[in-house]
Design a protein around this motif. Sequence first.
Motif, mmCIF file in Angstrom:
data_model
loop_
_atom_site.group_PDB
_atom_site.id
_atom_site.type_symbol
_atom_site.label_atom_id
_atom_site.label_comp_id
_atom_site.label_asym_id
_atom_site.label_seq_id
_atom_site.Cartn_x
_atom_site.Cartn_y
_atom_site.Cartn_z
ATOM 1 N N MET A 194 -7.204 10.035 1.688
ATOM 2 C CA MET A 194 -7.259 9.634 3.085
ATOM 3 C C MET A 194 -7.581 8.146 3.175
ATOM 4 N N HIS A 195 -7.190 7.527 4.262
ATOM 5 C CA HIS A 195 -7.383 6.085 4.386
ATOM 6 C C HIS A 195 -8.843 5.774 4.720
ATOM 7 N N PRO A 196 -9.415 4.752 4.074
ATOM 8 C CA PRO A 196 -10.825 4.445 4.315
ATOM 9 C C PRO A 196 -11.089 3.613 5.564
ATOM 10 N N GLU A 197 -10.026 3.164 6.264
ATOM 11 C CA GLU A 197 -10.222 2.341 7.459
ATOM 12 C C GLU A 197 -10.065 3.190 8.715
ATOM 13 N N ARG A 198 -10.902 2.896 9.709
ATOM 14 C CA ARG A 198 -10.844 3.642 10.969
ATOM 15 C C ARG A 198 -9.565 3.339 11.733
ATOM 16 N N LEU A 225 -2.361 6.258 0.367
ATOM 17 C CA LEU A 225 -3.354 6.592 1.381
ATOM 18 C C LEU A 225 -2.656 7.114 2.637
ATOM 19 N N TYR A 226 -3.089 8.265 3.134
ATOM 20 C CA TYR A 226 -2.497 8.837 4.350
ATOM 21 C C TYR A 226 -3.507 8.767 5.501
ATOM 22 N N GLY A 227 -2.999 8.911 6.737
ATOM 23 C CA GLY A 227 -3.862 8.722 7.903
ATOM 24 C C GLY A 227 -4.185 7.265 8.136
#
Length: 253
Positions: A120-124, A175-177
């Motif tokens: 999952m992507h670590p950025e909001r 990375l997804y999302g």
Amino acid sequence: MPDPARIAARDEALTVLAFGAHPDDLDFGAAGTIAAWVAAGADVHYAIMTDGDAGGFDPSHRGEIVAMRRDEQRAAAARVGVREVHFLGYRDGYLEPSHEVRREVVRLIRRVRPGVVLAMHPERNWTSLQMSHPDHLACGEAVTRAVYPAAENPYAYPELEDSGLEAYRVPWLWLYGAPEERINHAVDVTSHVEAKLEAIRVHLSQHPDIAATERYVRTRLETTAAAAGLAAGTSAEAFHVVAVNARETIAGF
């Protein structure tokens, strides 16, 4: 870049280690691409970081929700051809990119030795805050920190090296999302939409209105394809792809 179509044209087998914060995250975020990879001959492992024990909508499920969600995830994985699911067992809502969590991620990376790590992507993502559950961000951050530098540094978590899990350089991080501005790659999953939806349907403890869920997923896949410039009527999943140890990579830079 290890696209499904390109994998099928190569002799080498691709191994993928795919991380989700909760059971069902991978099914919503990347199951179409995963189904395409498996169809092209890849070996895909799932790693679910929390037990999803804070999920669900039926109070009568509380005592059995962990077992229920693990069963759902195993069944969903099977729908897209994934045979091995690793459960890390952390508490839902409490996931942090701590050294404990990162060590377990490094342990799994060194054991599986994947060509692609998916997380999952670590950025909001401010356009869809629901995609940025704190556990999602923690999943992305823990995995990213584990991929570099810890997994490839024999002096990071030396107890792993001592146990026979040698340092390993991950070639690709997908990375997804991701926030829209980070997306740099889309995969045409038109042929695998039904498999993705079959996987999502399994998570009955989480989605009581499955018809509405399917409409949402189909619309999102079509919108993603249109944004990527794919032909009308196609479906796609989007990623932020990072070359960690590609041919041009120089260690330390």
